[in-house]
Structures are given as C-alpha cells and as structure tokens.
Motif scaffolding. Structure first.
Motif, PDB file in Angstrom:
ATOM      1  N   ARG A 140      -2.660   6.814  -0.428  1.00 48.30           N
ATOM      2  CA  ARG A 140      -2.512   6.651  -1.888  1.00 48.30           C
ATOM      3  C   ARG A 140      -2.734   8.009  -2.534  1.00 48.30           C
ATOM      4  O   ARG A 140      -3.838   8.551  -2.484  1.00 48.30           O
ATOM      5  CB  ARG A 140      -3.571   5.672  -2.406  1.00 48.30           C
ATOM      6  CG  ARG A 140      -3.301   4.233  -2.041  1.00 48.30           C
ATOM      7  CD  ARG A 140      -4.369   3.398  -2.679  1.00 48.30           C
ATOM      8  NE  ARG A 140      -4.404   3.658  -4.123  1.00 48.30           N
ATOM      9  CZ  ARG A 140      -4.357   2.708  -5.045  1.00 48.30           C
ATOM     10  NH1 ARG A 140      -4.296   1.451  -4.680  1.00 48.30           N
ATOM     11  NH2 ARG A 140      -4.398   3.006  -6.306  1.00 48.30           N
ATOM     12  N   ASP A 182       1.926   6.154  -1.270  1.00 46.49           N
ATOM     13  CA  ASP A 182       1.893   5.169  -2.352  1.00 46.49           C
ATOM     14  C   ASP A 182       1.381   5.845  -3.631  1.00 46.49           C
ATOM     15  O   ASP A 182       0.738   6.890  -3.554  1.00 46.49           O
ATOM     16  CB  ASP A 182       0.968   4.006  -1.956  1.00 46.49           C
ATOM     17  CG  ASP A 182       1.371   2.713  -2.647  1.00 46.49           C
ATOM     18  OD1 ASP A 182       2.320   2.745  -3.465  1.00 46.49           O
ATOM     19  OD2 ASP A 182       0.761   1.673  -2.369  1.00 46.49           O
ATOM     20  N   GLU A 183       1.650   5.263  -4.771  1.00 45.88           N
ATOM     21  CA  GLU A 183       1.286   5.860  -6.072  1.00 45.88           C
ATOM     22  C   GLU A 183       1.793   7.302  -6.120  1.00 45.88           C
ATOM     23  O   GLU A 183       1.088   8.232  -6.514  1.00 45.88           O
ATOM     24  CB  GLU A 183      -0.246   5.845  -6.270  1.00 45.88           C
ATOM     25  CG  GLU A 183      -0.912   4.512  -6.022  1.00 45.88           C
ATOM     26  CD  GLU A 183      -0.474   3.410  -6.981  1.00 45.88           C
ATOM     27  OE1 GLU A 183      -0.005   3.747  -8.085  1.00 45.88           O
ATOM     28  OE2 GLU A 183      -0.573   2.226  -6.610  1.00 45.88           O
TER      29      GLU A 183
END
Ligand SMILES: Nc1ncnc2c1ncn2[C@@H]1O[C@H](COP(=O)(O)OP(=O)(O)O)[C@@H](O)[C@H]1O
Ligand SMILES: [Mg+2]
Length: 271
Positions: free
Chosen positions: A97, A130-131
């Motif tokens: 992330r 992710d993100e």
C-alpha cells in the motif's frame, strides 16, 4: 515441486514491513468469484494469452505487456483482480500500500520505493501497488512537497527498470490525479465501475448461494441495490443471511431491507 510450494520459500520482505507476500494458493482462495465487465474480461484474457506466447512475441520483436493500471470506485474488484492474476499466472503476489509508505516514513519515501522494487525484482511475481495515487499524484499539485516530486521520479525509474518476467499492477480510485508520465508507463488499463444490472443479479445469486429463500428476492434485491459497489452488496447480503439464519427462516425481503437500512450503503452516483 509445484510453483505454489516454491513460493512458500520466498525470502520474507526483510526490512520492508509494508509489503505482504501471498502464495498463488492463498491468492486462489481469495479470488474465487471475480466478476469482470465484458471489456475487462477481454483485456485480462488477452494479457494472459500474450504471456503464454512470450517466444512468438520475442521473435516478432514485440514487447510483452507487464504493467496494468486499474482505476474506479472502491469495492469494485481492483484488489481482487490482482489476486486473480497471481492465481492464474501461478505467481506469488507482493502487495504494497503506497499510502503506508508515505505516512509512516516521510523522510524515506524514495528509498522505500526502491527497496520494494528491489525485493520484487528478486523473483518472478505480481507486484501489486495499492493506493497508487498516494505517490503517483501529479508533481504540479505537490510543488511544495519536494519529497513527493523526488518520489515520483524514483517511481518512474523503478517502473522503467522493472524486468519483464514479473507483472506490475497498480490500483487507484483517483485516476485524474495520476502523473501523466506515470500513466504512460502502463501498457494495460482496466476501468472499474459499480456493477450493472446483470452483474449485480449474478453476484447476488452467488452470495445467496444455497440458502433457502423467497424466489422474488433476487429481482427485488437487485433493484434495491442499484449503484452499490460489489463490496457493499456483499456486506448487505451476508447481513441479511445472518438475520434469516438466527430466525431459522428462509431468507426474505424483510431481512434484506433491514440489512440495507442498518448497513447504509454508499450510492456511487459519480461513476
Ligand atoms: N468485481 C467483483 N467481483 C466479485 N466480488 C467483488 C468484486 N468487487 C468487489 N468484490 C467483493 O468486495 C471485496 C472488496 O473488493 P476489492 O477488490 O478489495 O475492491 P477495490 O480494490 O476495487 O476497492 C472483495 O473481496 C469481494 O468480496
Ligand atoms: Mg483495493
């Protein structure tokens, strides 16, 4: 030894506590019921087909694709697609992330990005960022944050240097904020939306499964949950099932309506 066993012996992400490693087997467990739009099904199928024809592509001097960016509202299957891809390709998944990197180590964002890419380059894998928008935001918006501009440059360099034996997948809810230079690095783009009627109905059927229910519940639930994400539909149907089970009753629309009222789904109008 099968690939999935081999992946269990992969090095742990030493000193990189923001990376999680999943074996292909774990990915298969998570990616059981992925519902993709027709367009995305076609794109994913072709992507996988090309990876199975590496030699032919090399003979023709045509590079194989290995960078996918996914965008769309939360709860529409971006993370699930990364698990699905790792499962189909029988590769381990390295999940990172990017917002965690920034928040916890502001002074070291660039070096953290490098560490993650070094780690993921050591073995064939699906590297899932992710993100993604947390770092890939346009540099213009972040002039005051020089650190971020440097981090974007590091990310660009890492993307360019990443070997073609592994796959990079990046997910974001905010594609408009992505730096154009980063956007261009991705050969494959998948756009996600909340499910349309057909997909919603299919998903509700899958979620209700074998539980005894009132037959009108499929159409009516489908109508009630228009514009909800897959993730919200899942939560609501499971809640309704729990209610039916504690009452020892077949699943009925009143359970579903109670679940909707309690859960308060987010209606995604903007997409
Ligand atoms: N397209 C989909 N098909 C099937 N289930 C889905 C889909 N999208 C979301 N879900 C359900 O919602 C959960 C969260 O979805 P996720 O893939 O994390 O969404 P995103 O990454 O787009 O925010 C999944 O674990 C799954 O249970
Ligand atoms: Mg996600």
């Amino acid at each position: 030894m099968s690939k999935s066993n081999a992946s269990q012996r992969l090095p742990r992400a030493k000193g990189i506590d923001m990376a999680n490693l999943y074996s292909p087997k774990e990915c298969a467990r998570k990616a059981k019921h992925l519902i993709l739009s027709e367009v995305n099904q076609r794109i994913v199928k072709e992507f996988i087909e090309i990876l199975g024809m590496r030699e032919e592509f090399e003979q023709h001097g045509v590079p194989v694709p290995n960078k996918i960016v996914m965008y769309g509202p939360p709860g529409t299957g971006k993370t699930l697609t990364a698990f699905y891809m790792a499962k189909v390709l029988e590769l381990p998944l390295v999940l990172v992330r990017l917002d965690a990197i920034i928040h916890s180590h502001l002074g070291e964002t660039g070096s953290n990005i490098r560490k993650i890419f070094d780690y993921a380059s050591a073995f064939p894998c699906v590297l899932f960022l992710d993100e993604f928008d947390a770092i890939a935001r346009t540099r213009d918006n972040n002039d005051e944050v020089k650190e971020m501009a440097r981090a974007v440059n590091t990310l660009l360099q890492c993307l360019d240097d990443f070997g073609d034996r592994s796959i990079i997948m990046a997910a974001t809810n905010l594609e408009k904020d992505l730096d154009q230079a980063i956007w261009r690095r991705f050969d494959t783009k998948l756009i996600y939306t909340v499910p349309g009627q057909e997909q919603r109905k299919l998903y509700i059927e899958i979620l209700i499964g074998e539980l005894e229910c009132d037959p009108s519940i499929f159409t009516e639930t489908c109508r009630q949950l228009a514009k909800c994400s897959f993730a919200d539909i899942e939560q609501i149907v499971l809640k309704a099932k729990r209610k039916a089970i504690i009452e020892r009753m077949p699943l009925q629309m009143k359970h579903m309506m109670n679940a909707i009222e309690e859960y308060k789904p987010i209606i995604v109008a903007a997409y």
